[in-house]
Design a protein around this motif. Sequence first.
Motif, mmCIF file in Angstrom:
data_model
loop_
_atom_site.group_PDB
_atom_site.id
_atom_site.type_symbol
_atom_site.label_atom_id
_atom_site.label_comp_id
_atom_site.label_asym_id
_atom_site.label_seq_id
_atom_site.Cartn_x
_atom_site.Cartn_y
_atom_site.Cartn_z
ATOM 1 N N TRP A 13 40.535 44.539 27.485
ATOM 2 C CA TRP A 13 39.355 45.417 28.197
ATOM 3 C C TRP A 13 39.023 44.795 29.470
ATOM 4 O O TRP A 13 38.912 45.504 30.680
ATOM 5 N N MET A 14 38.857 43.486 29.769
ATOM 6 C CA MET A 14 38.453 42.664 30.957
ATOM 7 C C MET A 14 39.624 42.939 32.024
ATOM 8 O O MET A 14 39.559 43.008 33.198
ATOM 9 N N LEU A 15 41.080 43.114 31.513
ATOM 10 C CA LEU A 15 42.074 43.165 32.336
ATOM 11 C C LEU A 15 42.387 44.556 32.796
ATOM 12 O O LEU A 15 42.758 44.807 34.005
ATOM 13 N N TYR A 16 41.954 45.683 31.761
ATOM 14 C CA TYR A 16 42.272 46.987 32.369
ATOM 15 C C TYR A 16 41.155 48.024 32.313
ATOM 16 O O TYR A 16 41.247 48.824 32.817
ATOM 17 N N GLY A 17 40.214 47.602 31.717
ATOM 18 C CA GLY A 17 39.179 48.409 31.243
ATOM 19 C C GLY A 17 38.005 48.669 32.958
ATOM 20 O O GLY A 17 38.268 47.787 33.857
ATOM 21 N N ALA A 18 37.333 49.842 32.951
ATOM 22 C CA ALA A 18 36.532 49.907 33.856
ATOM 23 C C ALA A 18 35.263 49.031 33.855
ATOM 24 O O ALA A 18 34.449 49.515 33.048
ATOM 25 N N PRO A 73 28.048 27.992 42.990
ATOM 26 C CA PRO A 73 29.349 28.474 43.736
ATOM 27 C C PRO A 73 30.513 28.894 42.889
ATOM 28 O O PRO A 73 31.420 29.387 43.145
ATOM 29 N N HIS A 74 30.424 29.099 41.509
ATOM 30 C CA HIS A 74 31.666 29.547 40.994
ATOM 31 C C HIS A 74 31.928 30.836 40.546
ATOM 32 O O HIS A 74 32.935 31.489 40.596
ATOM 33 N N THR A 75 30.915 31.474 40.213
ATOM 34 C CA THR A 75 30.531 32.991 39.998
ATOM 35 C C THR A 75 31.895 33.771 39.139
ATOM 36 O O THR A 75 32.598 34.488 39.774
ATOM 37 N N TYR A 76 32.168 33.097 38.191
ATOM 38 C CA TYR A 76 32.920 33.680 37.125
ATOM 39 C C TYR A 76 32.503 34.927 36.498
ATOM 40 O O TYR A 76 31.278 35.080 36.388
ATOM 41 N N ALA A 77 33.238 35.786 35.768
ATOM 42 C CA ALA A 77 32.799 36.383 34.667
ATOM 43 C C ALA A 77 33.472 35.762 33.342
ATOM 44 O O ALA A 77 34.210 35.060 33.196
ATOM 45 N N VAL A 78 32.576 36.119 32.210
ATOM 46 C CA VAL A 78 32.695 35.373 30.983
ATOM 47 C C VAL A 78 32.481 36.243 29.856
ATOM 48 O O VAL A 78 31.772 37.396 29.707
ATOM 49 N N VAL A 79 33.602 36.312 28.669
ATOM 50 C CA VAL A 79 33.264 37.137 27.637
ATOM 51 C C VAL A 79 32.923 36.292 26.564
ATOM 52 O O VAL A 79 33.100 35.205 26.157
#
Length: 249
Positions: free
Chosen positions: A152-157, A92-98
């Motif tokens: 990139w995660m903050l501003y990128g497409a 149920p967490h559904t994060y994005a990870v780098v």
Amino acid sequence: MNRNVATAKHVGAQLLGDIEEGSLEELLNSLRLHPPAGSSTPIRPNIPIPALANIATRHHKAAQSTPPPVLSVSGRYLPFLYHLISSLIAEPHTYAVVVVDAERRFDVSRLVGSRSPSSYPARLDDLRHVYVCRPARARDQVRAAVQAAGEWMLYGAHGSRGRELWGTVVIGGGEGGGGGGGGGGASVKGDVHAGWKGWLRVEREEVEGFPAGASVEEALRDRDRRQEVVEDAGWVASSKVGSYLWRNN
């Protein structure tokens, strides 16, 4: 499943291009999830596996250190990273990870089917939210890649706008944040650092050997059963303040 694994090998973005200088620590901190109300853990970002979060909290309290990294992992750390990241990106967490992989060994297809007790197994579509960058092994290049990936995660497409960024996993590239490390320059900033040195060491679960005095005939009769036990063995992440055991099946 074989078709899914083959497809998964092509999933996960490569963060390529020019590296911009500058600290993104404040920007990354603004994206991290704070612990839920009433939680006593000071660890950020939140580790959604309670037993592991407890070990991290106890370690940093005993060491009187402030993360990053939240986890510093050594030994056979790749199975641990697959297990952790799979839990982070799945329900149920559904994060994005780098993932900043200076060792070029991280295989995103291994996330399919890995799971933790607190989550469902990662699905093929979840892998689209794991972003992998493979810089050179030099510490300064790894550090720059971590900064550029966060920006990139903050501003990128990208396709993870609907998910919260959990943080950055760094594989190789020198000692993680908070250590002396040698080699000069600032430490690599990441939320999880995996390399040759770390306070959380990962090994295969120990399997009991043959009883003392067992004959060759007895060993041969028991061979098949013991092989099954070895293949089903889990993994143990050990530290001075506690251990965490998991199995992927």
